[in-house]
Design an enzyme around this catalytic site. Structure first.
Site, PDB file in Angstrom:
ATOM      1  N   GLY A 254       0.836  -1.196   0.000  1.00  0.00           N
ATOM      2  CA  GLY A 254       0.000   0.000   0.000  1.00  0.00           C
ATOM      3  C   GLY A 254       0.869   1.243   0.000  1.00  0.00           C
ATOM      4  O   GLY A 254       2.100   1.147   0.087  1.00  0.00           O
ATOM      5  N   LYS A 255       0.226   2.386  -0.084  1.00  0.00           N
ATOM      6  CA  LYS A 255       0.957   3.652  -0.103  1.00  0.00           C
ATOM      7  C   LYS A 255       1.864   3.789   1.109  1.00  0.00           C
ATOM      8  O   LYS A 255       2.917   4.389   1.055  1.00  0.00           O
ATOM      9  CB  LYS A 255      -0.036   4.816  -0.046  1.00  0.00           C
TER      10      LYS A 255
END
Ligand code: GLU
Length: 495
Positions: A254-255
């Site tokens: 994820g980010k």
């Protein structure tokens, strides 16, 4: 070999996750390898998630990576439009075909009621399936539904739940039971289609015969199979790409896991060749030990059956290593003049007044130490302005400490150096190399000691390219001035 006609179908939501980029690469490779077609389709029917400028960002990223598309925005094609938002009438027409076949209905149920169904099912601990709450309107005749349907009322599929089997090119033979098949929404309240419906229609109309997308679509595939069946159309080859995993743990990247977007890596000076190479090999290999692939080699060697069916772990260190390899390779293949053009945005501000020829010289001695092009900013400052002077840095250097020399003795060592270098009539790589070797002999110092002293005095940097090269590029005047300055400061300091 069958010609693969495939597509990349991103949603313009602004942020181009590394996983999205990989989903663009594999279909491209399959299309090019088979002499087929690669289509870019923008899936912009979710207006809530639409971000201004996101389409341009996608197009720029694909161009940057060298993933040119045969049909789509900018280039056009016979199957357009390529923005789903411009295909509204097409989806409505295709939804009506299903109504005619008795396989879809207009559903006036409001969202509060739907929520109540969910809550009731959850209280009863039974899985929520909308088809168990199918409204009476679903039983109307097709003619009646078609006559009265108006935009604003969603259209739903009438599921035909039954066991389904299919083959996924990556996941193998799969099957699913009726419990995952439902009356999915085809056309939303706003008259636009859902992803679930739009992609089926578009893939068919665009003659797509291979769909490669994230594994998150696997759970909906039984519904897609039901739609293909209801339309009586052949399904494309299905290729589910496993998640890219975070560097630690077992979760999807994820980010927050430190992975930047494709745009950020580009801004940091990751080369498109390296990005393409790294992502193509993240979850795919050709069965050999090869790690560095050009785009042409990837096209040649790619095969769907070598895509791993489990998640591949994201490894930024490896990406940056690969980028370093690519910097070296391209600099050597293209030559400094051509490669230099790639570096234009990455020099420190202080480099602005200097001409291209000088910067090319700097580049040609430092390129093999770069991991990203933006390392130029941190690593080349002393070629463009006098470094911040710090006598403690000299005295603290571990090699200089090892000499056990006092400041006065260090100054006199530098005196020998400046005398010798100052007497050079021609200042070039060969003369400098020879002179530095003579200085070693003359002073009886180890290279690590003597060269560290000279290197720090001219650069105040923790690393520099080989000393003869560095001195040569700096030029006699600058190098001598810096050496003298340090020598004097050492003398002054010890008094
Ligand atoms: N618009 C979908 C996405 O961005 C595309 C999935 C597909 O390739 O069909 O995830």
């Amino acid at each position: 070999m069958k010609k693969i006609i495939t597509r990349f179908a991103p949603s313009p939501t602004g942020y181009i996750h590394i996983g999205n980029v990989r989903s663009a690469i594999y279909p491209y490779l399959a299309a090019r390898q088979s002499g087929g077609r690669y289509i870019l389709r923008i899936e912009d029917t979710d207006q809530a998630r639409f971000v201004e400028g996101a389409t341009e960002l996608i197009e720029d990223t694909l161009k940057w990576l060298g993933l040119e598309w045969d049909e789509g925005p900018e280039v056009g094609g016979k199957n357009g439009p390529y923005f789903q938002s411009e295909r509204k009438a097409i989806y409505q027409e295709w939804a009506k075909k299903l109504i005619e076949k008795g396989r879809a209905y207009a559903d006036p149920t409001d969202s509060e009621t739907i929520q109540r169904y969910r809550d009731e099912d959850s209280a009863k601990k039974i899985p929520y399936l909308y088809r168990n709450h199918r409204p009476k309107e679903a039983e109307k005749s097709p003619e009646e539904i078609l006559k009265t349907w108006q935009e604003g009322t969603p259209i739903r599929f009438k599921a035909d739940p039954k066991p389904r089997k299919w083959h996924d090119e990556v996941m193998g033979d799969l099957h699913a039971g009726p419990e995952v098949q439902d009356d999915i929404i085809l056309i939303k309240k706003d008259g636009l289609p859902t992803y679930n419906f739009a992609h089926i229609v578009d893939d068919f109309l665009m003659n797509i015969n291979m769909v490669a997308r994230g594994v998150e679509y696997l759970s909906s595939t039984p519904n897609y199979l039901a739609l293909y069946e209801a339309f009586g159309i052949d399904r494309p080859l299905l290729v589910s790409l496993p998640h890219i995993l975070a560097p630690q743990g077992n979760k999807k990247l994820g980010k927050r896991d430190g992975a930047k977007s494709a745009t950020e890596y580009r801004k940091d000076g990751v080369l498109p060749e390296a990005m393409l190479n790294y992502l193509a090999c993240l979850g795919w290999n050709d069965g050999t030990e090869q790690e560095i692939y050009t785009k042409e080699e990837l096209i040649k060697h790619f095969s769907l059956d070598h895509i791993q069916n489990s998640g591949a772990r994201y490894d930024e260190v490896k990406l940056l290593w690969m980028n370093g390899q690519w910097i070296r390779r391209l600099m050597e293949e293209e030559g400094a003049d051509k490669f230099y053009v790639r570096t234009l945005d990455f020099w420190p501000k202080s480099a602005e007044p200097f001409d291209d020829a000088y910067k090319k010289q700097v580049l040609s001695i430092i390129y093999d130490r770069l991991k990203t092009l933006s390392d130029l900013r941190a690593m080349t400052g002393y070629f463009f302005e006098d470094p911040i002077f710090d006598i403690e840095q000299i005295l603290g250097n571990k090699f200089i400490k090892k000499t056990g020399l006092s400041e006065k003795e260090l100054a006199s060592l530098l005196e020998t150096v400046t005398e010798k270098l100052g007497s050079l009539d021609s200042w070039n790589e060969e003369t400098l190399k020879a002179t530095l070797n003579e200085l070693l002999e003359q002073t009886g110092r180890k290279p690590a000691e003597l060269f560290s002293l000279i290197r720090i005095s001219v650069s105040f940097a923790p690393f520099s390219p080989a000393l003869d090269l560095t001195l040569n590029v700096l030029g006699k005047n600058v190098a001598m001035a810096r050496l003298n300055k340090v020598k004097e400061a050492l003398l002054l300091d010890q008094q």
